[in-house]
Design a protein around this motif. Structure first.
Motif, PDB file in Angstrom:
ATOM      1  N   GLU A  28      69.233  42.194 -56.783  1.00  0.00           N
ATOM      2  CA  GLU A  28      68.906  42.774 -55.481  1.00  0.00           C
ATOM      3  C   GLU A  28      68.533  41.693 -54.487  1.00  0.00           C
ATOM      4  O   GLU A  28      68.917  41.730 -53.318  1.00  0.00           O
ATOM      5  CB  GLU A  28      67.733  43.758 -55.606  1.00  0.00           C
ATOM      6  N   LEU A  29      67.747  40.744 -54.959  1.00  0.00           N
ATOM      7  CA  LEU A  29      67.355  39.643 -54.085  1.00  0.00           C
ATOM      8  C   LEU A  29      68.582  38.873 -53.640  1.00  0.00           C
ATOM      9  O   LEU A  29      68.774  38.577 -52.465  1.00  0.00           O
ATOM     10  CB  LEU A  29      66.389  38.724 -54.830  1.00  0.00           C
ATOM     11  N   LEU A  30      69.438  38.590 -54.613  1.00  0.00           N
ATOM     12  CA  LEU A  30      70.684  37.877 -54.357  1.00  0.00           C
ATOM     13  C   LEU A  30      71.501  38.587 -53.287  1.00  0.00           C
ATOM     14  O   LEU A  30      71.952  37.986 -52.305  1.00  0.00           O
ATOM     15  CB  LEU A  30      71.469  37.858 -55.665  1.00  0.00           C
ATOM     16  N   GLU A  31      71.665  39.893 -53.458  1.00  0.00           N
ATOM     17  CA  GLU A  31      72.475  40.664 -52.519  1.00  0.00           C
ATOM     18  C   GLU A  31      71.825  40.722 -51.147  1.00  0.00           C
ATOM     19  O   GLU A  31      72.485  40.607 -50.120  1.00  0.00           O
ATOM     20  CB  GLU A  31      72.671  42.093 -53.049  1.00  0.00           C
ATOM     21  N   LEU A  88      63.317  31.517 -59.061  1.00  0.00           N
ATOM     22  CA  LEU A  88      62.496  32.620 -59.572  1.00  0.00           C
ATOM     23  C   LEU A  88      61.668  32.145 -60.762  1.00  0.00           C
ATOM     24  O   LEU A  88      60.474  32.432 -60.864  1.00  0.00           O
ATOM     25  CB  LEU A  88      63.383  33.806 -59.977  1.00  0.00           C
ATOM     26  N   ALA A  89      62.305  31.387 -61.630  1.00  0.00           N
ATOM     27  CA  ALA A  89      61.577  30.889 -62.800  1.00  0.00           C
ATOM     28  C   ALA A  89      60.408  30.005 -62.372  1.00  0.00           C
ATOM     29  O   ALA A  89      59.303  30.121 -62.885  1.00  0.00           O
ATOM     30  CB  ALA A  89      62.533  30.118 -63.709  1.00  0.00           C
ATOM     31  N   TYR A 104      54.129  30.312 -46.488  1.00  0.00           N
ATOM     32  CA  TYR A 104      54.955  30.203 -47.689  1.00  0.00           C
ATOM     33  C   TYR A 104      55.088  28.740 -48.076  1.00  0.00           C
ATOM     34  O   TYR A 104      55.001  28.377 -49.235  1.00  0.00           O
ATOM     35  CB  TYR A 104      56.334  30.823 -47.463  1.00  0.00           C
ATOM     36  N   GLU A 105      55.280  27.924 -47.043  1.00  0.00           N
ATOM     37  CA  GLU A 105      55.424  26.505 -47.291  1.00  0.00           C
ATOM     38  C   GLU A 105      54.171  25.962 -47.964  1.00  0.00           C
ATOM     39  O   GLU A 105      54.237  25.227 -48.953  1.00  0.00           O
ATOM     40  CB  GLU A 105      55.645  25.797 -45.952  1.00  0.00           C
ATOM     41  N   ARG A 118      61.915  28.254 -49.475  1.00  0.00           N
ATOM     42  CA  ARG A 118      61.233  28.999 -48.429  1.00  0.00           C
ATOM     43  C   ARG A 118      61.906  30.358 -48.241  1.00  0.00           C
ATOM     44  O   ARG A 118      61.263  31.385 -48.188  1.00  0.00           O
ATOM     45  CB  ARG A 118      61.290  28.208 -47.114  1.00  0.00           C
ATOM     46  N   MET A 119      63.236  30.318 -48.191  1.00  0.00           N
ATOM     47  CA  MET A 119      64.003  31.547 -48.001  1.00  0.00           C
ATOM     48  C   MET A 119      63.748  32.545 -49.119  1.00  0.00           C
ATOM     49  O   MET A 119      63.516  33.725 -48.893  1.00  0.00           O
ATOM     50  CB  MET A 119      65.494  31.214 -47.975  1.00  0.00           C
ATOM     51  N   ILE A 120      63.818  32.046 -50.324  1.00  0.00           N
ATOM     52  CA  ILE A 120      63.681  32.937 -51.468  1.00  0.00           C
ATOM     53  C   ILE A 120      62.290  33.538 -51.534  1.00  0.00           C
ATOM     54  O   ILE A 120      62.117  34.745 -51.671  1.00  0.00           O
ATOM     55  CB  ILE A 120      64.015  32.187 -52.787  1.00  0.00           C
TER      56      ILE A 120
END
Lengths: 152, 152
Positions: free
Chosen positions: A41-44, A62-63, A8-9, A24-26
């Motif tokens: 949903e992602l937020l939660e 996200l953008a 991901y990095e 990285r988390m997102i």
DNA sequence: CTGACTGCAAAATGTTTGCAGATTC
DNA sequence: GAATCTGCAAACATTTTGCAGTCAG
């Protein structure tokens, strides 16, 4: 997980995005927990898993990820927006079950070709397109059970 | 205008909608002044023409008219919603110019047919669909003049 | 007369922004 | 150390709602 994290990095770096804990988390969360997902949903989900990221950062990220081609964004016809990881997956269209909310994917090269043709006829240069079919999926047609949508 | 007014009134009645000053105004205005329009454009136009209707009524009425098949509602990929009068016009798809906002219409029966085919393959019963092509229209490709969108 | 419609202002939704401080490169 | 992130809270745009009064049928 270490391996994946690295990848991901790398993907962030490749696109010229700074690598931060939040990004990285997102990205990893979006790719590992979801097929298709809504921002909330992602937020939660991040929250449930104990990952602290602010709403603003999630939207901003996200953008970025969409802009850099790591996610795709789609709009349902009812002003809901969902995202999906790209991961080198082919372009495809969606069928959305109005009953259970399930999202199916399909590709139809011939349709793509015909679109290009129509555009040419109108002197229109196509950049992107959206094709969504709303209807009732096989399961709902059978059981009629309006199961809760999982969108995942 | 009297003739048209009558026909709007009739169309409202036919669909079981109560006929009010506001509904007549909204429907006739939508049909006569616009091809495609955004809610706020209708609101502004009504206002400019001296027709007083509250925002709430416009939104409530648009919803009714869509529900009763007198208008269609579409969503652009950027969470903007536009409407168009139906008036017995055929089903069609849209090309949206990302440069000037112009909306072109097209129909391609072959695409429709292929969609049905795909649905059959997936056991999916299609109810409706949305096909939008985002791109650059002929005018913008030539002049490059990012003219203001008229959407009308 | 009753239920449906209207305007108003407030609420809701989903997303974006300004700012000050923290972080990446 | 400069440019880019981040969180927070406030701002936003668009649409919806509660309520009390009005109107169509």
């Amino acid at each position: 997980m270490g391996r994946l994290e690295e990848s991901y990095e790398e993907r962030l770096k490749e696109r010229g995005l700074r690598v931060t804990r939040e990004r990285r988390m997102i990205l990893s969360h979006a790719c590992e927990h979801f097929g298709h997902f809504y921002a909330h949903e992602l937020l939660e989900s991040l929250d449930r898993h104990g990952f602290r990221v602010s709403r603003a950062t999630v939207y901003r990220t996200l953008a970025h990820l969409v802009e850099k081609g790591l996610l795709r964004r789609h709009e349902l016809g009812d002003r809901k927006t969902f995202y999906e990881p790209v991961l080198g997956r082919e372009h495809h269209e969606h069928m959305v079950c109005v009953c259970c909310g399930k999202i199916l994917e399909f590709i139809q090269d011939e349709i793509e070709r015909l679109q290009d043709q129509v555009c040419r006829q109108h002197g229109f240069r196509p950049l992107s397109h959206t094709l969504q079919i709303q209807g009732i999926c096989r399961t709902c047609r059978r059981g009629g059970r309006g199961e809760i949508a999982s969108h995942g």
